[in-house]
Design a protein around this motif. Structure first.
Motif, PDB file in Angstrom:
ATOM      1  N   GLU A  22      14.154  62.464 -30.813  1.00  0.00           N
ATOM      2  CA  GLU A  22      12.908  61.992 -30.203  1.00  0.00           C
ATOM      3  C   GLU A  22      12.866  60.459 -30.222  1.00  0.00           C
ATOM      4  N   ASN A  23      13.288  59.862 -31.315  1.00  0.00           N
ATOM      5  CA  ASN A  23      13.336  58.417 -31.419  1.00  0.00           C
ATOM      6  C   ASN A  23      14.344  57.835 -30.426  1.00  0.00           C
ATOM      7  N   MET A  24      15.496  58.478 -30.297  1.00  0.00           N
ATOM      8  CA  MET A  24      16.508  58.001 -29.358  1.00  0.00           C
ATOM      9  C   MET A  24      16.007  58.101 -27.915  1.00  0.00           C
ATOM     10  N   LEU A  25      15.263  59.145 -27.601  1.00  0.00           N
ATOM     11  CA  LEU A  25      14.713  59.271 -26.255  1.00  0.00           C
ATOM     12  C   LEU A  25      13.699  58.157 -25.995  1.00  0.00           C
ATOM     13  N   SER A  26      12.901  57.834 -26.989  1.00  0.00           N
ATOM     14  CA  SER A  26      11.965  56.701 -26.854  1.00  0.00           C
ATOM     15  C   SER A  26      12.732  55.407 -26.624  1.00  0.00           C
ATOM     16  N   TYR A  27      13.830  55.247 -27.357  1.00  0.00           N
ATOM     17  CA  TYR A  27      14.681  54.075 -27.154  1.00  0.00           C
ATOM     18  C   TYR A  27      15.198  54.021 -25.715  1.00  0.00           C
ATOM     19  N   HIS A  28      15.653  55.152 -25.213  1.00  0.00           N
ATOM     20  CA  HIS A  28      16.200  55.230 -23.854  1.00  0.00           C
ATOM     21  C   HIS A  28      15.177  54.722 -22.829  1.00  0.00           C
ATOM     22  N   HIS A  29      13.953  55.178 -22.956  1.00  0.00           N
ATOM     23  CA  HIS A  29      12.908  54.749 -22.015  1.00  0.00           C
ATOM     24  C   HIS A  29      12.573  53.270 -22.208  1.00  0.00           C
ATOM     25  N   TRP A  30      12.525  52.831 -23.452  1.00  0.00           N
ATOM     26  CA  TRP A  30      12.276  51.422 -23.744  1.00  0.00           C
ATOM     27  C   TRP A  30      13.379  50.548 -23.144  1.00  0.00           C
ATOM     28  N   ALA A  31      14.640  50.960 -23.324  1.00  0.00           N
ATOM     29  CA  ALA A  31      15.770  50.174 -22.816  1.00  0.00           C
ATOM     30  C   ALA A  31      15.759  50.128 -21.288  1.00  0.00           C
ATOM     31  N   ASN A  32      15.431  51.243 -20.647  1.00  0.00           N
ATOM     32  CA  ASN A  32      15.321  51.239 -19.187  1.00  0.00           C
ATOM     33  C   ASN A  32      14.241  50.253 -18.744  1.00  0.00           C
ATOM     34  N   GLY A  75      17.525  56.931  -3.403  1.00  0.00           N
ATOM     35  CA  GLY A  75      17.291  55.824  -4.323  1.00  0.00           C
ATOM     36  C   GLY A  75      17.961  54.524  -3.934  1.00  0.00           C
ATOM     37  N   ASN A  76      19.009  54.602  -3.143  1.00  0.00           N
ATOM     38  CA  ASN A  76      19.695  53.373  -2.742  1.00  0.00           C
ATOM     39  C   ASN A  76      18.791  52.438  -1.941  1.00  0.00           C
ATOM     40  N   ASP A  77      17.736  52.978  -1.365  1.00  0.00           N
ATOM     41  CA  ASP A  77      16.804  52.162  -0.571  1.00  0.00           C
ATOM     42  C   ASP A  77      15.520  51.825  -1.319  1.00  0.00           C
ATOM     43  N   TRP A  78      15.391  52.289  -2.543  1.00  0.00           N
ATOM     44  CA  TRP A  78      14.153  52.045  -3.281  1.00  0.00           C
ATOM     45  C   TRP A  78      14.021  50.575  -3.666  1.00  0.00           C
ATOM     46  N   SER A  79      12.793  50.149  -3.749  1.00  0.00           N
ATOM     47  CA  SER A  79      12.479  48.806  -4.234  1.00  0.00           C
ATOM     48  C   SER A  79      12.386  48.856  -5.763  1.00  0.00           C
ATOM     49  N   LEU A  80      12.304  47.696  -6.367  1.00  0.00           N
ATOM     50  CA  LEU A  80      12.135  47.635  -7.816  1.00  0.00           C
ATOM     51  C   LEU A  80      10.833  48.320  -8.223  1.00  0.00           C
ATOM     52  N   GLU A  81       9.798  48.168  -7.408  1.00  0.00           N
ATOM     53  CA  GLU A  81       8.520  48.839  -7.682  1.00  0.00           C
ATOM     54  C   GLU A  81       8.701  50.352  -7.753  1.00  0.00           C
ATOM     55  N   GLU A  82       9.490  50.893  -6.811  1.00  0.00           N
ATOM     56  CA  GLU A  82       9.722  52.344  -6.806  1.00  0.00           C
ATOM     57  C   GLU A  82      10.519  52.794  -8.026  1.00  0.00           C
ATOM     58  N   PHE A  83      11.543  52.021  -8.396  1.00  0.00           N
ATOM     59  CA  PHE A  83      12.296  52.373  -9.601  1.00  0.00           C
ATOM     60  C   PHE A  83      11.391  52.333 -10.822  1.00  0.00           C
ATOM     61  N   ASP A  84      10.589  51.296 -10.922  1.00  0.00           N
ATOM     62  CA  ASP A  84       9.689  51.144 -12.060  1.00  0.00           C
ATOM     63  C   ASP A  84       8.737  52.340 -12.148  1.00  0.00           C
ATOM     64  N   GLU A  85       8.142  52.703 -11.039  1.00  0.00           N
ATOM     65  CA  GLU A  85       7.194  53.813 -11.023  1.00  0.00           C
ATOM     66  C   GLU A  85       7.871  55.138 -11.354  1.00  0.00           C
ATOM     67  N   ARG A  86       9.006  55.391 -10.739  1.00  0.00           N
ATOM     68  CA  ARG A  86       9.704  56.667 -10.960  1.00  0.00           C
ATOM     69  C   ARG A  86      10.229  56.796 -12.395  1.00  0.00           C
ATOM     70  N   LEU A  87      10.822  55.718 -12.918  1.00  0.00           N
ATOM     71  CA  LEU A  87      11.325  55.776 -14.292  1.00  0.00           C
ATOM     72  C   LEU A  87      10.184  55.908 -15.299  1.00  0.00           C
ATOM     73  N   SER A  88       9.062  55.294 -15.010  1.00  0.00           N
ATOM     74  CA  SER A  88       7.892  55.428 -15.883  1.00  0.00           C
ATOM     75  C   SER A  88       7.368  56.860 -15.873  1.00  0.00           C
ATOM     76  N   GLN A  89       7.267  57.450 -14.702  1.00  0.00           N
ATOM     77  CA  GLN A  89       6.814  58.848 -14.605  1.00  0.00           C
ATOM     78  C   GLN A  89       7.793  59.781 -15.300  1.00  0.00           C
ATOM     79  N   GLN A  90       9.069  59.516 -15.129  1.00  0.00           N
ATOM     80  CA  GLN A  90      10.090  60.341 -15.764  1.00  0.00           C
ATOM     81  C   GLN A  90       9.992  60.246 -17.286  1.00  0.00           C
TER      82      GLN A  90
END
Length: 170
Positions: free
Chosen positions: A6-16, A79-94
């Motif tokens: 669980e801690n490592m998964l939190s790290y993964h999201h933090w690092a992203n 995803g190759n056409d996504w903006s940084l905003e889209e990556f940020d939103e999608r990774l946050s939701q994930q």
């Protein structure tokens, strides 16, 4: 958090998020500029990271791996056409999806993983989480190399920094 996975998964999201925060500081055109690396662009690397994490999320939810791969495959082109905003939103939701899932899950539970690349085996959910984090670390390293090729520094996103920052907030 008293579970290493669980801690490592939190790290993964933090690092992203740490990598995304660095990308926000740089010219937006860098996201789609070609480099000589494992993936042609930063966007392609982030897309791969996101799509594979999505595939594993489907697997831990009970989808057979070949089917999860098929469901995630369209993300690789989108995803190759996504903006940084889209990556940020999608990774946050994930990250939120994973955080909810992990708090409700017995990570010691095993599943039969039908990996079309290497075969079938019994695997704990905990092992899948650790693989997911390790995979992310590999590709965040690719991003650091790509940024250097593009004339920019990356940002420290090592587990130890996460570890120390978390101890400061407790």
């Amino acid at each position: 958090m008293n579970n290493i996975a669980e801690n490592m998964l939190s790290y993964h999201h933090w690092a992203n998020q740490t990598i995304l925060n660095r990308l926000w500081e740089l010219p937006s055109a860098l996201l789609h500029q070609e480099t000589a690396s494992s993936y042609p662009t930063l966007a392609a690397t982030l897309t791969h990271l996101y799509a594979v994490d999505q595939m594993w999320y489907l697997v831990v939810q009970g989808t057979d791996m070949p089917e999860a791969l098929e469901q995630s495959r369209p993300l690789m082109e989108q995803g190759n056409d996504w903006s940084l905003e889209e990556f940020d939103e999608r990774l946050s939701q994930q990250a939120q999806q994973y955080d909810t899932w992990i708090k409700q899950t017995d990570l010691k539970r095993t599943i039969q993983l039908n990996n079309p690349y290497v075969g079938v085996r019994q695997t704990s959910l905990e092992e899948i989480v650790l693989h997911l984090v390790n995979h992310g670390t590999d590709h965040r390293g690719n991003i650091a190399t790509m940024l250097r090729q593009l004339g920019h520094s990356s940002v420290m996103n090592d587990y130890i920094l996460f570890w120390y920052q978390q101890s400061e907030t407790v």
